[in-house]
Design a protein around this motif. Structure first.
Motif, PDB file in Angstrom:
ATOM      1  N   LYS A  91     -33.711 -17.648  -7.753  1.00 26.08           N
ATOM      2  CA  LYS A  91     -34.832 -17.670  -6.657  1.00 26.08           C
ATOM      3  C   LYS A  91     -34.534 -16.612  -5.409  1.00 26.08           C
ATOM      4  O   LYS A  91     -35.275 -15.624  -5.046  1.00 26.08           O
ATOM      5  N   PRO A  92     -33.402 -16.916  -4.810  1.00 24.20           N
ATOM      6  CA  PRO A  92     -33.022 -15.740  -3.932  1.00 24.20           C
ATOM      7  C   PRO A  92     -32.967 -14.299  -4.169  1.00 24.20           C
ATOM      8  O   PRO A  92     -32.672 -13.643  -3.299  1.00 24.20           O
ATOM      9  N   LYS A 148     -35.180 -12.717  -6.352  1.00 24.06           N
ATOM     10  CA  LYS A 148     -36.471 -12.261  -6.733  1.00 24.06           C
ATOM     11  C   LYS A 148     -36.650 -10.911  -6.154  1.00 24.06           C
ATOM     12  O   LYS A 148     -36.572 -10.641  -4.729  1.00 24.06           O
ATOM     13  N   GLY A 149     -37.047  -9.951  -6.743  1.00 23.74           N
ATOM     14  CA  GLY A 149     -37.362  -8.503  -6.398  1.00 23.74           C
ATOM     15  C   GLY A 149     -36.262  -7.512  -6.359  1.00 23.74           C
ATOM     16  O   GLY A 149     -36.320  -6.223  -5.808  1.00 23.74           O
ATOM     17  N   MET A 150     -34.958  -8.143  -6.649  1.00 27.72           N
ATOM     18  CA  MET A 150     -33.695  -7.253  -6.454  1.00 27.72           C
ATOM     19  C   MET A 150     -33.070  -6.868  -7.893  1.00 27.72           C
ATOM     20  O   MET A 150     -32.126  -6.406  -7.842  1.00 27.72           O
ATOM     21  N   GLU A 151     -33.906  -6.811  -8.728  1.00 27.10           N
ATOM     22  CA  GLU A 151     -33.762  -6.554 -10.401  1.00 27.10           C
ATOM     23  C   GLU A 151     -33.257  -5.096 -10.310  1.00 27.10           C
ATOM     24  O   GLU A 151     -32.370  -4.689 -11.281  1.00 27.10           O
ATOM     25  N   LYS A 152     -33.777  -4.047  -9.458  1.00 30.41           N
ATOM     26  CA  LYS A 152     -33.231  -2.987  -9.568  1.00 30.41           C
ATOM     27  C   LYS A 152     -31.895  -2.613  -9.080  1.00 30.41           C
ATOM     28  O   LYS A 152     -31.186  -1.637  -9.425  1.00 30.41           O
ATOM     29  N   VAL A 153     -31.484  -3.474  -8.541  1.00 27.77           N
ATOM     30  CA  VAL A 153     -29.807  -3.416  -7.743  1.00 27.77           C
ATOM     31  C   VAL A 153     -29.087  -3.115  -9.119  1.00 27.77           C
ATOM     32  O   VAL A 153     -27.960  -2.552  -9.223  1.00 27.77           O
ATOM     33  N   ARG A 180     -23.883 -11.837  -1.701  1.00 26.89           N
ATOM     34  CA  ARG A 180     -25.160 -12.683  -1.431  1.00 26.89           C
ATOM     35  C   ARG A 180     -24.987 -13.564  -2.600  1.00 26.89           C
ATOM     36  O   ARG A 180     -25.226 -14.733  -2.451  1.00 26.89           O
ATOM     37  N   MET A 181     -24.788 -13.019  -3.698  1.00 30.08           N
ATOM     38  CA  MET A 181     -24.704 -13.916  -4.941  1.00 30.08           C
ATOM     39  C   MET A 181     -23.613 -14.843  -4.793  1.00 30.08           C
ATOM     40  O   MET A 181     -23.866 -16.372  -5.078  1.00 30.08           O
ATOM     41  N   ARG A 182     -22.363 -14.648  -4.309  1.00 29.42           N
ATOM     42  CA  ARG A 182     -21.303 -15.572  -4.258  1.00 29.42           C
ATOM     43  C   ARG A 182     -21.805 -16.751  -3.076  1.00 29.42           C
ATOM     44  O   ARG A 182     -21.502 -17.558  -3.420  1.00 29.42           O
ATOM     45  N   GLU A 183     -22.419 -16.172  -2.072  1.00 30.38           N
ATOM     46  CA  GLU A 183     -22.840 -17.117  -0.926  1.00 30.38           C
ATOM     47  C   GLU A 183     -23.684 -18.204  -1.563  1.00 30.38           C
ATOM     48  O   GLU A 183     -23.540 -19.540  -1.351  1.00 30.38           O
ATOM     49  N   ASN A 228     -22.539 -22.308  -2.608  1.00 33.37           N
ATOM     50  CA  ASN A 228     -22.921 -23.247  -1.813  1.00 33.37           C
ATOM     51  C   ASN A 228     -23.989 -24.053  -2.551  1.00 33.37           C
ATOM     52  O   ASN A 228     -25.069 -24.694  -2.224  1.00 33.37           O
ATOM     53  N   ALA A 229     -24.180 -23.782  -4.000  1.00 28.56           N
ATOM     54  CA  ALA A 229     -25.054 -24.422  -4.809  1.00 28.56           C
ATOM     55  C   ALA A 229     -25.112 -26.064  -4.571  1.00 28.56           C
ATOM     56  O   ALA A 229     -23.944 -26.594  -4.387  1.00 28.56           O
ATOM     57  N   PRO A 230     -26.338 -26.429  -4.615  1.00 25.87           N
ATOM     58  CA  PRO A 230     -26.447 -27.816  -4.330  1.00 25.87           C
ATOM     59  C   PRO A 230     -25.688 -28.677  -5.507  1.00 25.87           C
ATOM     60  O   PRO A 230     -26.048 -28.200  -6.768  1.00 25.87           O
ATOM     61  N   THR A 231     -25.472 -29.963  -5.142  1.00 25.29           N
ATOM     62  CA  THR A 231     -25.034 -30.778  -6.146  1.00 25.29           C
ATOM     63  C   THR A 231     -26.094 -32.078  -6.383  1.00 25.29           C
ATOM     64  O   THR A 231     -26.946 -32.036  -5.800  1.00 25.29           O
ATOM     65  N   VAL A 232     -25.673 -32.804  -7.514  1.00 26.16           N
ATOM     66  CA  VAL A 232     -26.725 -34.148  -7.600  1.00 26.16           C
ATOM     67  C   VAL A 232     -25.965 -35.422  -7.003  1.00 26.16           C
ATOM     68  O   VAL A 232     -24.884 -35.563  -7.708  1.00 26.16           O
ATOM     69  N   ALA A 233     -26.301 -35.735  -6.030  1.00 27.09           N
ATOM     70  CA  ALA A 233     -25.805 -36.862  -5.220  1.00 27.09           C
ATOM     71  C   ALA A 233     -25.686 -38.179  -6.265  1.00 27.09           C
ATOM     72  O   ALA A 233     -24.556 -38.620  -6.176  1.00 27.09           O
ATOM     73  N   ALA A 234     -26.666 -38.394  -7.055  1.00 29.31           N
ATOM     74  CA  ALA A 234     -26.573 -39.403  -8.031  1.00 29.31           C
ATOM     75  C   ALA A 234     -25.167 -39.340  -9.073  1.00 29.31           C
ATOM     76  O   ALA A 234     -24.842 -40.420  -9.367  1.00 29.31           O
ATOM     77  N   MET A 235     -24.786 -38.261  -9.094  1.00 32.78           N
ATOM     78  CA  MET A 235     -23.457 -38.311 -10.058  1.00 32.78           C
ATOM     79  C   MET A 235     -22.314 -38.645  -9.350  1.00 32.78           C
ATOM     80  O   MET A 235     -20.968 -39.098 -10.001  1.00 32.78           O
ATOM     81  N   ASN A 236     -22.081 -38.904  -7.928  1.00 34.63           N
ATOM     82  CA  ASN A 236     -21.243 -39.411  -7.135  1.00 34.63           C
ATOM     83  C   ASN A 236     -20.648 -40.789  -7.642  1.00 34.63           C
ATOM     84  O   ASN A 236     -21.694 -41.787  -7.851  1.00 34.63           O
TER      85      ASN A 236
END
Length: 184
Positions: free
Chosen positions: A49-50, A52-57, A73-76, A80-88
């Protein structure tokens, strides 16, 4: 077929042993229920999602500054990818590939578990919610990128290592080499 050829499906079927136990009247609680890598990703998270529109890169040469900005930007986003709290705190069993972090005589005592071959070693690390930092009570005598089953209690805990940022951690109770099912 080598370990390099092992593929882990996104959704697994019910284990045959579970069906046999239920059919015979023997009901056994599975100590470490098997999960899929998809279970570690929030259902509403779209890692593309972050971008979108950057395909030409992708059409630009690697030396172009826009490509470097894109990868940064991809590494950032992925780190910081979100996790699933219910897995804790969930007891789980998960297949993956071993990326050693700490080795002693006799084997690996700390490693990253990743969903596909080459992650963190030959390829950029996957998103943090697809990396588990694993510690073992005794050395595991396996090599880099060995396919394994890991069982233990999952924790939502972000950690940074030289090989990538993990969104989960686990003190493994069991680590065994993944074996291909026998052909029928």
């Amino acid at each position: 077929m080598s370990n390099n050829d092992v593929k882990f499906p996104l959704r697994r079927r019910l284990m045959l042993a579970g069906l046999l136990a239920a059919g015979s009247g023997l009901v056994h609680a599975q100590e470490y229920p098997e999960i899929d890598w998809d279970d570690l990703v929030p259902k509403d998270w779209d890692p593309s999602k972050p971008f979108k529109g950057m395909e030409k890169v992708m059409e630009l040469p690697d030396s172009d500054p826009k490509v470097a900005e894109f990868y940064e930007r991809m590494r950032e986003v992925w780190d910081n990818a979100p996790t699933v709290a219910a897995m804790n705190g969930r007891r789980v069993k998960l297949p993956g590939y071993l990326v050693p972090l700490d080795q002693i005589k006799g084997g690996v005592v700390e490693f990253l578990l990743v969903p596909y071959f080459g992650a963190c070693v030959h390829l950029p690390p996957p998103p943090a919610n697809q990396i588990i930092q694993v510690k073992t009570p005794k050395p595991v005598p396996l090599n880099t990128m060995s396919a394994v089953w890991v069982s233990g209690t999952l924790q939502v805990k972000r950690s940074d290592s030289s090989m990538g940022i993990s969104g989960y951690s686990m003190d493994a109770k069991k680590v065994v080499e993944y074996k291909m099912p026998a052909a029928r």
